[in-house]
Design a protein around this motif. Structure first.
Motif, PDB file in Angstrom:
ATOM      1  N   ALA A   1       0.846  -1.192   0.000  1.00 63.96           N
ATOM      2  CA  ALA A   1       0.000   0.000   0.000  1.00 63.96           C
ATOM      3  C   ALA A   1       0.878   1.237   0.000  1.00 63.96           C
ATOM      4  O   ALA A   1       1.995   1.212   0.533  1.00 63.96           O
ATOM      5  CB  ALA A   1      -0.919   0.019   1.222  1.00 63.96           C
TER       6      ALA A   1
ATOM      7  N   THR B   1      -6.078  -0.807   4.802  1.00 62.00           N
ATOM      8  CA  THR B   1      -6.234   0.630   4.614  1.00 62.00           C
ATOM      9  C   THR B   1      -4.989   1.347   5.127  1.00 62.00           C
ATOM     10  O   THR B   1      -4.592   1.144   6.287  1.00 62.00           O
ATOM     11  CB  THR B   1      -7.465   1.163   5.361  1.00 62.00           C
ATOM     12  OG1 THR B   1      -8.634   0.469   4.908  1.00 62.00           O
ATOM     13  CG2 THR B   1      -7.643   2.650   5.111  1.00 62.00           C
TER      14      THR B   1
ATOM     15  N   TYR C   1      -3.234   0.273  -3.639  1.00 63.10           N
ATOM     16  CA  TYR C   1      -3.116  -1.007  -2.950  1.00 63.10           C
ATOM     17  C   TYR C   1      -2.807  -2.129  -3.929  1.00 63.10           C
ATOM     18  O   TYR C   1      -3.244  -2.108  -5.087  1.00 63.10           O
ATOM     19  CB  TYR C   1      -4.420  -1.343  -2.223  1.00 63.10           C
ATOM     20  CG  TYR C   1      -4.818  -0.344  -1.172  1.00 63.10           C
ATOM     21  CD1 TYR C   1      -5.649   0.724  -1.482  1.00 63.10           C
ATOM     22  CD2 TYR C   1      -4.347  -0.475   0.136  1.00 63.10           C
ATOM     23  CE1 TYR C   1      -6.000   1.650  -0.522  1.00 63.10           C
ATOM     24  CE2 TYR C   1      -4.702   0.446   1.111  1.00 63.10           C
ATOM     25  CZ  TYR C   1      -5.524   1.508   0.770  1.00 63.10           C
ATOM     26  OH  TYR C   1      -5.876   2.424   1.735  1.00 63.10           O
TER      27      TYR C   1
ATOM     28  N   THR D   1      -4.121   7.116  -2.501  1.00 59.42           N
ATOM     29  CA  THR D   1      -3.731   5.802  -2.010  1.00 59.42           C
ATOM     30  C   THR D   1      -3.760   4.770  -3.130  1.00 59.42           C
ATOM     31  O   THR D   1      -4.503   4.898  -4.106  1.00 59.42           O
ATOM     32  CB  THR D   1      -4.632   5.339  -0.860  1.00 59.42           C
ATOM     33  OG1 THR D   1      -5.992   5.312  -1.330  1.00 59.42           O
ATOM     34  CG2 THR D   1      -4.530   6.273   0.323  1.00 59.42           C
TER      35      THR D   1
ATOM     36  N   LYS E   1      -6.675  -5.294  -1.532  1.00 58.93           N
ATOM     37  CA  LYS E   1      -7.736  -4.303  -1.739  1.00 58.93           C
ATOM     38  C   LYS E   1      -9.008  -4.720  -1.016  1.00 58.93           C
ATOM     39  O   LYS E   1      -9.418  -5.872  -1.067  1.00 58.93           O
ATOM     40  CB  LYS E   1      -8.020  -4.147  -3.234  1.00 58.93           C
ATOM     41  CG  LYS E   1      -7.031  -3.268  -3.967  1.00 58.93           C
ATOM     42  CD  LYS E   1      -7.394  -3.136  -5.441  1.00 58.93           C
ATOM     43  CE  LYS E   1      -6.380  -2.268  -6.172  1.00 58.93           C
ATOM     44  NZ  LYS E   1      -6.676  -2.189  -7.633  1.00 58.93           N
TER      45      LYS E   1
END
Length: 115
Positions: A49, A68, A59, A57, A64
């Motif tokens: 990430a 986070t 990922y 952002t 995904k």
């Protein structure tokens, strides 16, 4: 010299959650991107990430919807919230910060997902 210190790793069962933290020893200027990588035994290090200076952002497809990335600029800290962990998430997770003229790595924190 700026240091990055990761914390929050550990052992969890599949489906569990962890929150990794990466604290910088001082404010870092001219950051382009703050990133989390991981390296499993026998595998290459991979980008998990990232968050840009503008807050965008990105990922890896494998995480995904489960992971986070976020940051607290006031605390010079980047986080990786990991939910619904799977055994294949087992790895050493590394924090990385890069920008104009620098590329800094943390020492890594182990995440183990096993029943």
């Amino acid at each position: 010299q700026v240091q990055l210190v990761e914390s929050g790793g550990g052992s969890v069962q599949p489906g569990g959650s962890l929150r990794l933290s990466c604290a910088a020893s001082t404010t870092i200027f001219s950051i382009s991107s703050q990133n989390w990588y991981r390296q499993a035994p026998g595998k290459q290090r991979e980008l998990v990430a990232s968050i840009t200076s503008g807050g965008n952002t990105n990922y890896a497809d494998s995480v995904k919807g489960r992971f986070t990335i976020s940051r607290d600029k006031a605390k010079n800290t980047v986080y990786l919230q990991q939910n619904n962990l799977k055994p294949e998430d087992t790895a050493v997770y590394y924090c990385n910060v890069w920008g104009s003229g620098f590329n800094i790595w943390g020492q890594g924190t182990q995440v183990t997902v096993s029943s």
